[in-house]
Design a protein around this motif. Structure first.
Motif, short mmCIF file in Angstrom:
data_model
loop_
_atom_site.label_atom_id
_atom_site.label_comp_id
_atom_site.label_asym_id
_atom_site.label_seq_id
_atom_site.Cartn_x
_atom_site.Cartn_y
_atom_site.Cartn_z
N VAL B 25 -2.71 10.99 1.39
CA VAL B 25 -1.84 9.93 1.90
C VAL B 25 -2.40 8.57 1.46
CG1 VAL B 25 -1.01 8.75 3.98
CG2 VAL B 25 -1.08 11.27 3.89
N LYS B 27 -1.62 4.66 2.48
CA LYS B 27 -0.87 3.78 3.38
C LYS B 27 -0.43 2.54 2.61
CE LYS B 27 -0.36 4.01 7.18
NZ LYS B 27 0.64 4.66 8.07
N SER B 66 4.74 8.48 -5.98
CA SER B 66 4.91 9.54 -4.98
C SER B 66 4.53 10.91 -5.53
CB SER B 66 6.34 9.54 -4.46
OG SER B 66 6.60 8.33 -3.79
N ARG B 70 1.33 10.88 -1.01
CA ARG B 70 2.38 10.63 -0.03
C ARG B 70 2.20 9.20 0.45
NH1 ARG B 70 1.37 14.55 4.52
NH2 ARG B 70 -0.62 14.87 3.49
N GLU B 72 2.88 6.27 2.88
CA GLU B 72 3.39 5.95 4.22
C GLU B 72 3.46 4.44 4.36
OE1 GLU B 72 1.28 9.70 6.61
OE2 GLU B 72 0.90 7.64 7.23
N GLU B 74 4.20 0.82 6.25
CA GLU B 74 4.17 0.14 7.53
C GLU B 74 4.32 -1.37 7.31
OE1 GLU B 74 1.33 1.33 11.18
OE2 GLU B 74 1.64 2.72 9.53
N GLU B 99 -5.91 3.74 10.62
CA GLU B 99 -5.29 4.67 9.67
C GLU B 99 -6.30 5.28 8.72
OE1 GLU B 99 -2.25 5.77 9.70
OE2 GLU B 99 -1.65 4.53 11.40
#
Lengths: 364, 344
Positions: B25, B27, B66, B70, B72, B74, B99
């Motif tokens: 992931v 962020k 992508s 992944r 994410e 915010e 995170e």
């Protein structure tokens, strides 16, 4: 008002202390003072050269004299304030311009390995001609198995020049060599109050004061008037993290030639280099190789010759493109052709496998 | 693109047969800035007040990212960088720390306007306790512009986060393929693509087309090695910058002292400052001598020591301000403050 007077008094006291300290500076520290021990090795260079007149700035027009390293400790007693300086004269290893002769690189490295490995030595300074300094520094950076600071220093002007840079460069080099923060950062180049990593240092001017720089990257530290300060450290492998062993190196390193890649160049320079015994080639260009050169590279590859490409743009890496991969040419990262040649010569003492050599160019 | 080139790019972007849920992931925190801004048409390069896109739009525009991770998203804010400050910086730093503690999170990318990007980046560099890569990006051209730089900066940042060598190097800033340390980077041009530079020190590395390379590691203290702790801190002490120039009056210093500033950064000086500084110090205000020159350290001298002035090393005044605000949460002792300026 009282604050101001107190400030003025404090300032005056400091100035007085500084002035008296300046008068009482001994030419060399009294025995027993616990200063770092720095060995000052002379390979010669402009920094060890005196001309007849002070306005010979870009080298001696008149008779020149290269002097023994004791001259520095005599002319520059300030060195004694920052280190216990011992001198060693290795001018026999240099060419006429004061740069270490490549046939003496091994001998120079061997002596520096001994000095740096001596637990009584805190740092080593090597004076050198400005011309060949960056190449010698990179070789030493790859073969000296030490964490002890090894500092190469040069001057753009002869020692005898008016406003010569030699004295300050030398003083700064000794300060950097004596600084524990310099340990483990690889061989460094000190000039013009800047500290550069050997891998990236280049001569950037033939005779002006900003003679060395790290193109694309930058300095790793500064030798400022108050302190030596490091900002970054190099992450590519060097010195104590190098796989190249000085003792295991052959008397003569494998031959590698540099060829300029230009659009209409014939292949015959490459053919001639191979015929003369080159085990590797560095092709330096801003575009691609000519058709004739590509054919010659193919012939060279058939004989097991390793070919590395560097960028004549003098900034930026040679990217790994599919065209380059197809041609079997190994990208030389952002090294100058001279440094790529040194790395390839060392790599070829261990392997001629292109996969391994590609790894080496990515790690050093 | 030749078939071989396409295959090479695919190999670069698609880790062999990895299921999407197994990807690490990354962020993406968005704060606003030019990278998210829209202009009237694609030739409006320096004028873009037609609204903003969100983080999801950036992610959709660069599907290659992508395939690597992944992403994410915010949103922290959606403002120009001149409106950024501790009000956004403190929650951003805290969210980053929360995170980045998740094991599946490889690192973070933060979008930011370019004018004060270096200030937020340095603030995060000094406060976010992590060894995972945090890459702050922006763009010089709006999202709507022809030859916009935003998408490639975003992809470069994701690739940098996923580069093992990027770990432990503190907060990084990436624009124009070039990776800088938050400690040294500054904005040097008003709108060119090649704008962010690290004077003297140079960049740490590059996000090149074939690979991400790093040549340098900062040796100043940061992130995992920081002494600054945001626990319980709701606001930061007021510190302002006073600009030095010929015939500058002492009025700004006096006004700041009266207003309750806890610290002042001098960007060079003026003879009129001398008494104003002594009085400010007598009133408990910490004064740091910085430089407006853009490169080089302020050298420690007997004179600055005698004046109990702290020197800002080679920090630009706007970054010296960030460091002093954090330092003042711990001490007002001049010797300690100078140690902090020497170490960070």
């Amino acid at each position: 008002m009282s604050t101001e007077r107190a400030f003025a008094a404090a300032g005056a006291a400091l100035l007085a202390a500084a002035a008296s300290a300046a008068q009482e500076i001994p030419p060399l520290p009294p025995p027993g003072i616990d200063l770092p021990h720095v060995v000052l090795v002379s390979v010669g260079g402009e920094i060890a050269t005196g001309c007849e007149t002070p306005l010979e700035l870009a080298g001696c027009e008149s008779a020149r004299e290269t002097f023994a390293p004791e001259t520095w400790t005599r002319d520059l007693p300030d060195l004694g304030l920052v280190a216990r300086v011992a001198t060693e004269d290795l001018r026999a290893f240099s060419r006429a311009d004061g740069s270490a002769a490549p046939e003496h690189w091994h001998g120079l490295a061997e002596r520096l390995r001994q000095l740096a490995g001596d637990s009584a030595v805190d740092g080593v300074v090597v004076t050198h001609g400005a011309d060949g300094l960056a190449d010698t520094a990179f070789f030493l950076n790859l073969v000296l198995p030490t964490r002890t600071p090894v500092v190469l220093v040069a001057a753009q002007r002869p020692w005898s020049a008016v406003s010569g840079d030699g004295p300050l460069n030398l003083y700064d080099a000794v300060r950097v060599a004596a600084d524990p923060a310099a340990a483990g950062k690889g061989v460094v180049v000190v000039a013009n109050q800047e500290v550069h990593a050997a891998r990236d240092a280049r001569r950037t001017s033939a005779y002006r004061m900003d003679g060395f720089g790290s193109v694309d990257l930058g300095l790793i530290g500064v030798a400022d008037p108050d302190i030596v300060r490091f900002f970054t450290e190099p992450t590519r492998r060097h010195t104590h993290r190098s796989e190249f062993e000085l003792a295991a190196l052959p008397e003569a390193l494998p031959a590698v030639e540099i060829v300029a890649a230009v659009p209409d160049a014939p292949g015959r320079l490459i053919d001639a280099s191979v015929a003369a015994g080159a085990k590797g080639l560095v092709v330096d260009g801003a575009g691609g190789l000519s058709g004739g050169q590509l054919e010659a590279v193919r012939r060279a590859h058939d004989q097991g010759i390793v070919v590395v490409a560097t960028s004549a743009t003098r900034g930026g890496r040679v990217p790994e493109t599919s065209a380059l991969s197809e041609s079997g040419i190994i990208p030389g990262d952002n090294l100058t052709p001279g440094k790529a040649r040194t790395l390839l010569r060392l790599a070829l003492t261990k392997t001629s496998d292109p996969v391994e050599i590609r790894r080496i160019f990515g790690e050093y | 693109m030749s078939r071989i080139q396409a295959a090479a790019v695919a190999a670069l972007l698609l880790p062999a047969a990895t299921e999407a849920q197994e990807l690490p992931v990354v962020k993406l925190f968005t704060t606003g800035g030019t990278i998210q801004s829209l202009g009237k048409d694609r030739l409006k390069l320096a004028e873009y007040r037609e609204g903003r896109i969100d983080g999801a739009t950036i992610v959709e525009a660069v599907p290659e990212a992508s395939r690597l991770a992944r992403i994410e998203v915010e949103a922290i804010s959606a403002v120009s960088s001149t409106r950024m400050g501790a009000e956004q910086g403190l929650p951003l730093a805290r969210q980053l720390m929360t995170e980045l503690e998740r094991p599946e999170v490889a690192g973070a990318v933060v979008t930011h306007g370019t004018t004060t990007l270096e200030e937020t980046a340095y603030f995060l560099h000094l406060t976010v306790r992590t060894t995972k890569p945090v890459v702050v990006i922006g763009s010089m051209r709006p999202w709507t512009a022809v030859s916009r730089d935003g998408p490639l900066n975003f992809l470069g940042a994701v690739r940098t986060v996923l580069t093992p060598e990027a770990a432990g190097k503190g907060v990084l800033v990436l624009l124009n393929d070039t990776i800088h340390s938050a400690r040294f980077v500054t904005k040097r041009h008003t709108y060119h693509i090649e704008t962010f530079v690290s004077p003297d020190v140079g960049p740490l590395g590059f996000a090149d087309a074939d690979r991400v390379v790093l040549y340098r590691s900062p040796v100043t203290r940061h992130t995992a090695d920081t002494e600054f702790d945001l626990d319980g801190i709701e606001e930061l002490p007021q510190v302002d910058v006073v600009y030095g120039y010929q015939e500058a009056s002492r009025a700004p210093i006096d006004a700041l002292v009266k207003e309750g500033a806890k610290g002042i950064i001098l960007a060079d000086g003026s003879p009129a400052y001398r008494n104003a500084v002594l009085e400010a110090q007598a009133a408990g205000v910490v004064v740091v001598q910085g430089s407006r020159k853009g490169s080089g350290r302020v050298v420690l001298s007997d004179r600055t020591a005698a004046r109990s002035e702290i020197t800002a090393d080679n920090l630009h005044p706007q970054k010296a301000r960030i460091l002093l605000r954090l330092a003042l949460t711990r001490t007002t002792d001049a010797r300690e403050l100078q140690r902090i300026f020497n170490e960070y």
